[in-house]
Scaffold this motif. Structure first.
Motif, PDB file in Angstrom:
ATOM      1  N   THR A  20       2.163  13.214   1.950  1.00 32.94           N
ATOM      2  CA  THR A  20       2.202  11.629   1.258  1.00 32.94           C
ATOM      3  C   THR A  20       1.985  12.182  -0.349  1.00 32.94           C
ATOM      4  O   THR A  20       1.362  13.055  -0.670  1.00 32.94           O
ATOM      5  CB  THR A  20       0.740  11.308   1.831  1.00 32.94           C
ATOM      6  OG1 THR A  20       0.762  10.850   2.986  1.00 32.94           O
ATOM      7  CG2 THR A  20       0.280   9.884   0.740  1.00 32.94           C
TER       8      THR A  20
ATOM      9  N   THR B 223       6.709   9.120  -6.591  1.00 38.09           N
ATOM     10  CA  THR B 223       7.817   8.273  -5.865  1.00 38.09           C
ATOM     11  C   THR B 223       9.169   8.574  -6.271  1.00 38.09           C
ATOM     12  O   THR B 223      10.262   8.628  -5.468  1.00 38.09           O
ATOM     13  CB  THR B 223       7.325   6.714  -5.861  1.00 38.09           C
ATOM     14  OG1 THR B 223       5.928   6.490  -5.492  1.00 38.09           O
ATOM     15  CG2 THR B 223       8.517   5.657  -5.230  1.00 38.09           C
TER      16      THR B 223
ATOM     17  N   ASP C 200       0.848  -1.142   0.082  1.00 35.89           N
ATOM     18  CA  ASP C 200      -0.055  -0.052   0.061  1.00 35.89           C
ATOM     19  C   ASP C 200       0.803   1.350   0.026  1.00 35.89           C
ATOM     20  O   ASP C 200       1.092   1.835  -1.093  1.00 35.89           O
ATOM     21  CB  ASP C 200      -1.069   0.075   1.223  1.00 35.89           C
ATOM     22  CG  ASP C 200      -1.978   1.050   1.417  1.00 35.89           C
ATOM     23  OD1 ASP C 200      -1.926   1.941   0.313  1.00 35.89           O
ATOM     24  OD2 ASP C 200      -2.370   1.298   2.213  1.00 35.89           O
ATOM     25  N   ARG C 201       1.428   1.622   1.249  1.00 35.42           N
ATOM     26  CA  ARG C 201       2.254   2.775   1.330  1.00 35.42           C
ATOM     27  C   ARG C 201       3.410   2.573   2.231  1.00 35.42           C
ATOM     28  O   ARG C 201       3.449   1.633   3.060  1.00 35.42           O
ATOM     29  CB  ARG C 201       1.286   3.880   1.883  1.00 35.42           C
ATOM     30  CG  ARG C 201       0.163   4.256   1.026  1.00 35.42           C
ATOM     31  CD  ARG C 201      -0.610   5.520   1.735  1.00 35.42           C
ATOM     32  NE  ARG C 201      -1.883   5.731   0.798  1.00 35.42           N
ATOM     33  CZ  ARG C 201      -2.794   6.639   0.946  1.00 35.42           C
ATOM     34  NH1 ARG C 201      -2.414   7.662   1.776  1.00 35.42           N
ATOM     35  NH2 ARG C 201      -3.760   6.951   0.200  1.00 35.42           N
TER      36      ARG C 201
ATOM     37  N   GLY D 207       6.589  -0.312   5.446  1.00 31.25           N
ATOM     38  CA  GLY D 207       5.122   0.118   5.467  1.00 31.25           C
ATOM     39  C   GLY D 207       4.074  -0.635   5.748  1.00 31.25           C
ATOM     40  O   GLY D 207       4.331  -1.728   6.283  1.00 31.25           O
TER      41      GLY D 207
ATOM     42  N   ILE E 233       5.913   9.948   2.876  1.00 30.91           N
ATOM     43  CA  ILE E 233       5.248   8.481   2.730  1.00 30.91           C
ATOM     44  C   ILE E 233       4.627   8.602   1.231  1.00 30.91           C
ATOM     45  O   ILE E 233       4.106   9.604   0.534  1.00 30.91           O
ATOM     46  CB  ILE E 233       3.751   8.542   3.275  1.00 30.91           C
ATOM     47  CG1 ILE E 233       4.076   8.694   4.987  1.00 30.91           C
ATOM     48  CG2 ILE E 233       3.153   7.312   3.246  1.00 30.91           C
ATOM     49  CD1 ILE E 233       4.952   7.726   5.395  1.00 30.91           C
TER      50      ILE E 233
ATOM     51  N   LEU F 129       1.547   9.966  -3.981  1.00 31.16           N
ATOM     52  CA  LEU F 129       1.152   8.913  -4.597  1.00 31.16           C
ATOM     53  C   LEU F 129       1.579   8.665  -6.190  1.00 31.16           C
ATOM     54  O   LEU F 129       1.640   9.550  -6.693  1.00 31.16           O
ATOM     55  CB  LEU F 129      -0.317   8.509  -4.384  1.00 31.16           C
ATOM     56  CG  LEU F 129      -0.931   8.757  -2.908  1.00 31.16           C
ATOM     57  CD1 LEU F 129      -2.467   8.472  -3.099  1.00 31.16           C
ATOM     58  CD2 LEU F 129      -0.285   7.925  -2.182  1.00 31.16           C
TER      59      LEU F 129
ATOM     60  N   SER G 111       3.739   5.913  -2.494  1.00 29.78           N
ATOM     61  CA  SER G 111       3.262   4.767  -2.985  1.00 29.78           C
ATOM     62  C   SER G 111       3.382   4.641  -4.453  1.00 29.78           C
ATOM     63  O   SER G 111       3.371   5.649  -5.122  1.00 29.78           O
ATOM     64  CB  SER G 111       1.682   4.610  -2.430  1.00 29.78           C
ATOM     65  OG  SER G 111       1.215   3.223  -3.300  1.00 29.78           O
TER      66      SER G 111
END
Length: 369
Positions: free
Chosen positions: A337, A344, A40-41, A77, A363, A339, A365
């Motif tokens: 965060t 990334t 997931d993350r 994670g 964070i 995504l 993903s």
């Protein structure tokens, strides 16, 4: 054919990255006992760059094999069970652990208990069990949904901090009066400084906690109140060379470590290597005055304490310290965060270049949602 994504780095040039599509097994193609997990993350910190920098020496590249010449950096994670042919592990269950920078991982759960399992996939059998163990969130005493970000960012780093603090205490600080931490703004160093400060009054040996950091991070490091003194790297020679000293090196900068050894010289009681936040300045130090630098391998100290204390007490002690530390960190950490593959890759290169602020936590993903 179902596919996933895998983030790869050139093992000789960490700046060169590639996000590759990889084939995934369908549920009925899994071997009996296997499970497909959807990552997931996960967090990206300087610790992950240290995994790459020491990937050969400490075998980090071996956890998640990939194309020749490339490597998959391990991260910490959460993941969920996407498909399972493992009795007792159900689709949808949430897990915490050590993942590849990828969207999926096939595991073979063994030693399955209410709280955890160990991936017994053959190529991982000779690797440290602490990295092969996955925690089942529903029964994890440290898990809280509202602190998932802090768990991803800090739990593995704080575990290393906890073990470093315990290692020095276990060895009576090698008869040193000064504990010098390089890369003092790094999260593992901050965790260690926090514990050294928290426990000092209850220990037989008094010691000073000194941090080395960059000029830009000095104000932040001083504001935390964990260090007795904060010096910038050019100020190293202001350190009292007559005080018996232990250095814990989180920077991985050969030139800096050489300066420390030559300045403290005969008063250096122990030289402990931990991280490589300055990975681009790693290199041979040549002959150094004082003790030979020794790489700290957290699983060794963990296994020692588990054998002495038992696993329940070890986890209880760690959980107690973790709770206090997260209360401290939540006062200043800013979590962001990002995504998707593009984000990334962007954050990875920021971490690699050391361009992130010490109070920030990232964070990411490879999935878009």
């Amino acid at each position: 054919m179902t596919t996933g994504l895998e983030f790869r780095v050139d093992r000789e040039n960490f700046d060169r990255t590639d996000i590759a599509e990889v084939a995934l097994p369908e549920a009925d193609e899994l071997e009996p006992g296997q499970a497909l997990l959807r990552v997931d993350r996960f967090a990206l910190t300087a610790n992950n760059i240290s995994y790459a920098a020491t990937g050969v020496a400490l075998r980090y590249w071996e956890f998640f094999p990939t194309a020749p010449g490339m490597g998959v950096i391990p991260v910490w994670g959460f993941a969920e069970v996407a498909a399972s042919r493992c009795e007792g592990l159900d689709v949808g269950e949430r897990l915490y652990g050590y993942w590849p920078m990828a969207t999926h991982l096939v595991v073979t759960p063994g030693h399955l208990s209410r709280g955890s399992f160990v991936d017994v996939t053959p190529h991982r059998q000779s690797l440290p069990v602490i990295y092969n163990q996955y925690l089942r969130c529903a029964a994890d005493p440290l898990y809280r949904q509202d602190t998932e970000a802090l768990q991803m960012l800090l739990r593995p780093l704080f575990t290393t901090s906890f073990l470093l603090d315990d290692f020095l205490s276990d060895n009576n600080f090698f008869a040193a009066d000064t504990v010098l931490l390089t890369s003092a703004s790094s999260k593992t160093a901050l965790g260690m400084a926090y514990l050294l400060h928290r426990h000092r009054a209850g220990r037989e040996r008094d010691y000073r906690i000194i941090g080395l950091t960059s000029e830009g991070n000095r104000g932040f490091v001083e504001s935390l109140g964990c260090y007795d003194q904060v010096l910038c790297y050019p100020e190293l020679e202001q350190l009292d060379a007559q005080a018996p000293t232990v250095v814990v090196d989180f920077a991985g900068n050969a030139e800096l470590l050489s300066r420390i050894h030559r300045h403290v010289d005969t008063q250096l009681r122990y030289s402990c290597l931990v991280g490589a936040s300055h990975w681009d300045k790693m290199g041979a130090t040549g002959a150094l005055p004082g003790p030979e630098p020794i790489m700290f391998f957290a699983p060794t100290q963990a296994e020692k304490r588990i054998s002495e204390w038992g696993a329940p007490r070890f986890q209880q002690n760690l959980a107690q310290e973790w709770q206090a530390f997260t209360d401290f960190v939540s006062q200043w950490m800013q979590v962001e965060t990002n995504l998707g593959p593009t984000q990334t890759d962007r954050v990875y290169h920021q971490v690699l270049a050391g361009r992130l602020q010490p109070e920030s936590g990232h964070i990411v993903s490879l999935s878009e949602a």
